[in-house]
Write an enzyme that holds these catalytic residues in place. Sequence first.
Site: not given
Ligand code: NAI
Length: 337
Positions: A86, A9, A184, A155, A34, A238, A124
């Site tokens: 990414r 979060a 995706h 998408d 988080d 997203m 992802n």
């Molecule tokens: P971010 O790095 O800004 O945030 C991710 C968060 O997850 C961070 O606050 C981190 O502390 C937390 N985290 C890491 N390990 C954790 C754990 N074990 N338990 C709970 N929280 C944990 O990354 P962002 O930009 O928010 O992206 C998150 C994911 O979403 C990525 O894998 C990204 O590739 C994916 N994504 C998916 C899309 C889709 O269409 N499905 C589109 C864009 C991103």
Amino acid sequence: MVKVAVLGAAGGIGQPLSLLLKLNANIKELSLFDVVNVPGVGADLSHINSDATTETHLPSSKEDKTALLTALKGANLVIIPAGVPRKPGMTRDDLFNINASIIKSLAEGIAQSSPDAFVLVISNPVNSTVPIVAETLKKHGVYNPSKLFGVTTLDIVRANTFIAQLYPTDSKPTDFNVNVIGGHSGETIVPLYSVGSTGKLYEKLSEEQKKTLINRVQFGGDEVVQAKNGAGSATLSMAYAGYRLAESILKSLTSSEEVVECTFLNLVPEIKGAEEAKKLVGGLDYFSLPVKLGKNGIEEVKYEILTKISDDEKKLLEVAKEQLAKNIEKGVSFATQ
Ligand code: NAI
């Protein structure tokens, strides 16, 4: 009135997604988890005078499992944007090594603490993380395929926006709801512009324009990754897309109106239309397709759309299927090892 848990979060997606959820009148409790920074995010959101209460859960150490289990206790809907995003030059599959373990441990928490919840997977590579969640829940004997959703809504959102941009005087993005099927990531993303609301406008495009449009939907995420220049991938669009799917699920719980969304789902015989879909996609166990939502989750797969697509879209599907098979297998074998 439901409890929603967001895992991850405090991240780029997690924060704006939690903001949108905080504003939803059907949500009674918002539970934010988080491994960093989440108390601040929760304190900030808690000052908004909407009805949902906000609670935050931060583990005290790597070994602390209680924070996750408490965050999930009683949750009706769990949304997972946890994990790394990414950087320029990376594919979604490059994230597998880190995100697979994160997703598996979060799914174990869900199995223990909120086994009946709807689970929406954003992290992802979705084509692999969804099978990881399914296999983990199966291992714990609590798997309900009707309640597991791979979030591909971004998408669809992009597909609607990008065709509207080609016809600025004749259309607006809200005129469309393109079905985007497959998976995706890159070429597994197959927008079906030839059927439905976009059929007539799409036909008017030249072959070159069609190719460019489809490529833009498949690789639209790269535009954001490049523009952010190392600072991550799509977060705001997203968050909007993830919220749209969550809102549709909540709507299907409270209204009798038919709600249909595309999602990456497990094609199992228990779900109406899934067997027919599976045959039409070459036997793949997972695929993104439009589904009818109901009180118990995915009620029906709208597989008929697969019989209406153009020859060009059939060719795109062939490429998608080949890559998807590998992505799915990678997730399944990781979780079952
Ligand atoms: P971010 O790095 O800004 O945030 C991710 C968060 O997850 C961070 O606050 C981190 O502390 C937390 N985290 C890491 N390990 C954790 C754990 N074990 N338990 C709970 N929280 C944990 O990354 P962002 O930009 O928010 O992206 C998150 C994911 O979403 C990525 O894998 C990204 O590739 C994916 N994504 C998916 C899309 C889709 O269409 N499905 C589109 C864009 C991103």
